[in-house]
Scaffold this motif. Sequence first.
Motif, PDB file in Angstrom:
ATOM      1  N   GLU A   6      45.143   7.097  49.612  1.00 38.96           N
ATOM      2  CA  GLU A   6      45.438   8.252  50.459  1.00 38.96           C
ATOM      3  C   GLU A   6      44.747   9.488  49.885  1.00 38.96           C
ATOM      4  N   VAL A   7      44.083  10.216  50.773  1.00 34.18           N
ATOM      5  CA  VAL A   7      43.284  11.364  50.352  1.00 34.18           C
ATOM      6  C   VAL A   7      44.130  12.406  49.617  1.00 34.18           C
ATOM      7  N   THR A   8      45.381  12.545  50.044  1.00 31.08           N
ATOM      8  CA  THR A   8      46.210  13.615  49.484  1.00 31.08           C
ATOM      9  C   THR A   8      46.641  13.341  48.045  1.00 31.08           C
ATOM     10  N   GLN A   9      46.325  12.136  47.541  1.00 32.02           N
ATOM     11  CA  GLN A   9      46.781  11.818  46.187  1.00 32.02           C
ATOM     12  C   GLN A   9      45.939  12.508  45.125  1.00 32.02           C
ATOM     13  N   THR A  10      44.623  12.623  45.377  1.00 24.55           N
ATOM     14  CA  THR A  10      43.752  13.267  44.393  1.00 24.55           C
ATOM     15  C   THR A  10      42.979  14.384  45.083  1.00 24.55           C
ATOM     16  N   PRO A  11      43.454  15.618  44.929  1.00 28.74           N
ATOM     17  CA  PRO A  11      42.830  16.744  45.618  1.00 28.74           C
ATOM     18  C   PRO A  11      41.410  16.973  45.093  1.00 28.74           C
ATOM     19  N   ARG A  12      40.504  17.357  46.016  1.00 25.81           N
ATOM     20  CA  ARG A  12      39.152  17.626  45.545  1.00 25.81           C
ATOM     21  C   ARG A  12      39.011  19.108  45.199  1.00 25.81           C
ATOM     22  N   VAL A  13      37.977  19.395  44.413  1.00 27.19           N
ATOM     23  CA  VAL A  13      37.779  20.759  43.930  1.00 27.19           C
ATOM     24  C   VAL A  13      36.471  21.311  44.496  1.00 27.19           C
ATOM     25  N   ASP A  14      36.550  22.440  45.200  1.00 26.05           N
ATOM     26  CA  ASP A  14      35.352  23.079  45.754  1.00 26.05           C
ATOM     27  C   ASP A  14      34.449  23.592  44.636  1.00 26.05           C
ATOM     28  N   ALA A  15      33.154  23.571  44.895  1.00 25.00           N
ATOM     29  CA  ALA A  15      32.210  24.221  43.986  1.00 25.00           C
ATOM     30  C   ALA A  15      31.943  25.629  44.522  1.00 25.00           C
ATOM     31  N   VAL A  16      31.629  26.581  43.638  1.00 23.85           N
ATOM     32  CA  VAL A  16      31.247  27.918  44.105  1.00 23.85           C
ATOM     33  C   VAL A  16      29.817  28.195  43.645  1.00 23.85           C
ATOM     34  N   PRO A  17      29.071  29.007  44.427  1.00 28.31           N
ATOM     35  CA  PRO A  17      27.702  29.337  44.011  1.00 28.31           C
ATOM     36  C   PRO A  17      27.741  30.107  42.691  1.00 28.31           C
ATOM     37  N   LEU A  18      26.811  29.803  41.791  1.00 26.40           N
ATOM     38  CA  LEU A  18      26.802  30.456  40.483  1.00 26.40           C
ATOM     39  C   LEU A  18      25.420  31.035  40.180  1.00 26.40           C
ATOM     40  N   GLY A  19      25.401  32.290  39.714  1.00 27.90           N
ATOM     41  CA  GLY A  19      24.163  32.888  39.235  1.00 27.90           C
ATOM     42  C   GLY A  19      24.109  32.786  37.713  1.00 27.90           C
ATOM     43  N   HIS A  20      23.131  33.461  37.121  1.00 25.36           N
ATOM     44  CA  HIS A  20      23.036  33.458  35.665  1.00 25.36           C
ATOM     45  C   HIS A  20      23.859  34.573  35.047  1.00 25.36           C
ATOM     46  N   LEU A  21      23.896  35.732  35.743  1.00 28.64           N
ATOM     47  CA  LEU A  21      24.575  36.883  35.152  1.00 28.64           C
ATOM     48  C   LEU A  21      25.218  37.722  36.239  1.00 28.64           C
ATOM     49  N   SER A  22      26.474  38.121  35.978  1.00 26.03           N
ATOM     50  CA  SER A  22      27.160  39.070  36.855  1.00 26.03           C
ATOM     51  C   SER A  22      27.394  40.338  36.050  1.00 26.03           C
ATOM     52  N   VAL A  23      26.845  41.448  36.519  1.00 21.47           N
ATOM     53  CA  VAL A  23      26.976  42.709  35.778  1.00 21.47           C
ATOM     54  C   VAL A  23      27.958  43.620  36.490  1.00 21.47           C
ATOM     55  N   GLU A  24      28.999  44.027  35.779  1.00 20.57           N
ATOM     56  CA  GLU A  24      29.932  45.011  36.324  1.00 20.57           C
ATOM     57  C   GLU A  24      29.425  46.380  35.908  1.00 20.57           C
ATOM     58  N   THR A  25      29.059  47.186  36.900  1.00 20.17           N
ATOM     59  CA  THR A  25      28.443  48.470  36.573  1.00 20.17           C
ATOM     60  C   THR A  25      29.454  49.605  36.571  1.00 20.17           C
ATOM     61  N   GLY A  26      30.692  49.285  36.931  1.00 21.95           N
ATOM     62  CA  GLY A  26      31.684  50.353  36.914  1.00 21.95           C
ATOM     63  C   GLY A  26      32.987  49.926  37.529  1.00 21.95           C
ATOM     64  N   HIS A  27      33.982  50.788  37.359  1.00 24.47           N
ATOM     65  CA  HIS A  27      35.350  50.481  37.745  1.00 24.47           C
ATOM     66  C   HIS A  27      36.010  51.841  37.906  1.00 24.47           C
ATOM     67  N   LEU A  28      36.327  52.236  39.132  1.00 19.62           N
ATOM     68  CA  LEU A  28      36.870  53.583  39.351  1.00 19.62           C
ATOM     69  C   LEU A  28      38.136  53.549  40.196  1.00 19.62           C
ATOM     70  N   TYR A  29      38.971  54.577  40.005  1.00 21.15           N
ATOM     71  CA  TYR A  29      40.156  54.754  40.847  1.00 21.15           C
ATOM     72  C   TYR A  29      39.752  55.460  42.128  1.00 21.15           C
ATOM     73  N   LEU A  30      40.523  55.247  43.167  1.00 22.68           N
ATOM     74  CA  LEU A  30      40.206  55.935  44.420  1.00 22.68           C
ATOM     75  C   LEU A  30      40.250  57.454  44.242  1.00 22.68           C
ATOM     76  N   ASP A  31      41.178  57.898  43.358  1.00 24.47           N
ATOM     77  CA  ASP A  31      41.273  59.348  43.125  1.00 24.47           C
ATOM     78  C   ASP A  31      39.984  59.915  42.542  1.00 24.47           C
ATOM     79  N   ASP A  32      39.218  59.071  41.854  1.00 22.82           N
ATOM     80  CA  ASP A  32      37.984  59.548  41.236  1.00 22.82           C
ATOM     81  C   ASP A  32      36.957  59.980  42.272  1.00 22.82           C
TER      82      ASP A  32
END
Lengths: 345, 321
Positions: free
Chosen positions: A10-36
Amino acid sequence: MTAVDVSYDEVTQTPRVDAVPLGHLSVETGHLYLDDFAEGDRKIARQLEHAAPWLEAANKRIRKRFGRNARISTCFLVDDYTPSGSAPDQPKPAEVVDIVTTAAEQAGFRLDYLAREAGCVVACERPYSGPRDQSPLADIVAGLIVEEAAVGANGSRPPTAQTGWLSNGERSPAVAVAMDAPDWEPPEEFGKYRHSVFVDIELWSLDSAQIHAERQYSCSLLSAVWQLLRLGLLRNAGKAVAKPYRFGTGEALPDLWAQMPSITQLTQDAAPFAAYETFSALPQHYEAAEHAARIIIDHLRFDPAVLAQTADRARDEANPIVLPDNPVGRTSHLFFDDVHVAHND
Amino acid sequence: MSRTTTERDGAPAVLAFGEVRTCLIQNLGTLSPSASVALMQLTPGAPVSKADRPVRRVVSPEQVTGVDCRLQVAREGRGRAIGTVLSHATVTNGRILQGIAHVTLTPASSKDRREWRHYLQRPGVVEVIGSPHPHNVLDGYLADISPARGLDLASISDRVIDEVQMSSRLDHTTALRASTAVVRWAVTLAPDSGPTVGIAKSDLPNVHIIRLSGAPDHLPMLIRFCEEFALHEWLLTTVQDVIVPRAETDIARDRDPLDSLLFALNELVPLWMPPTHLSPDMKVLWEVMESRTHYSRLFERQVARIRDLRDQVKIRPPRRL
């Protein structure tokens, strides 16, 4: 009569896991509050100017290691979760997108993704999303925490993570105001190197005035969620979560932040949002929460299928990559100083 | 401080311990399939596994508990166990709840405790520092009855049961007053050993002790065998020691026994489904166990007795209906 081989599954016995697209690097350039954004683009321009040279350096390094076609994406996090003092005059999503993309252009790079912090609490796959396309990411990550066992813990007592706190060691015993007060004992970091750096992290708080209060998640836990999203390690019952949403031409952005998707894709041909490595260039005051996030990630049990999937993908790249077993080993940070040039403006 | 390691598979497991508790769900009606799945969602976002045939069985995601404690060792030797214990709950046909805690033991990779990430890479494994003889560790665990001084799998499996029973999805009324049964098991693992099973009824009420052996590949099957044994043992005990005697007393006292007789026929009897369909190995193991215990035949006999009692009541209804 020959033996017949029959199988039933039965398929529901072993759930499958989705793959997600992956790059080499994710750069976070900032993080601000709405008040900013109350003073227009001044804060964000300064933040992105700060980040630009480091982004360039990171790009250079990645291209040198993985070739000219290395996939690098940039992102920016807006905090719409922390209650702000001035709700009515908050900038609308469309205004913030304009300010941020312009500021990035002036700083000399393109911003690929805009994410919002409340979208790390509950992932929204699309604008105006309802319960059907939402995932409780903060609850999921909190549920993956496995506390470090104290010496002597044999399973008799329930774990204390349910209190909303996680520490990297043995807490100092509570000193009661009574005759039976225990002698003070210092706290101790598990696996310390000679001396302890003991950290106790608040994961969430509850409004004690309400009986069925919702958890108010801490910056530390949400930073962990944010890092894990960027590493492509979160799933909801095996399904990918918070896939970036690209607004079509002529499709207007919602007026309210709560109606926005978790992650909005701003550029046409952006590299994948999630990546093998993450790099975050942030102001100093985020350092404590980011350190806490690393400790939280160190205490998570990941779905082995997700880890194996990511490691296999890295190995199958044109330039094969060996990922460390520990996801924290795939993150890096830079905290700016507060020194800046006096402008005569 | 934290070192990166690439020893994901580590040392081979030499022992596996577990404890299964079986009881009725505290709910008057049978849970629907969707309610069973919701009840088993102990970890948000983790997949719940379910199979509909031959009986509806819903299994919660594994919960992980960290431990660092002394082992109870019989005769001689000392050991310290560091790592994590797994536990999960299962619901069968929306009626029966089981709480299972299990762990495998391997020799430790170092003399001292390692960083936590190292133990989280192999959930459900405890590393044993010191080199007690596995045989002594196994006997020590099986004899370590509550309150446990070594690994306390009893408390861990108990907590899983409690967590489920306290759910607001249940109405907390029981259809039948039956007790909780405990099966404590321990497996000796060796690369080329064939599966063996030794079952002993403990002198404590409702407790069975199972000693097993097998190759590491057999472990999932052996764990499932213990869960299935626990379920069938609970069914047989409940029918034989609760339903039938109670009905006989009721009839003797001119009270109506029909409710509990019908509950047994409609709700419990269909659950008798030996797991021989799972794999050829399981079939062999179960049939060998049957040939010694005659569980199925005993159960059939009890079911026949229940039908007799029901018919008696129909022919000659009690005076106080």
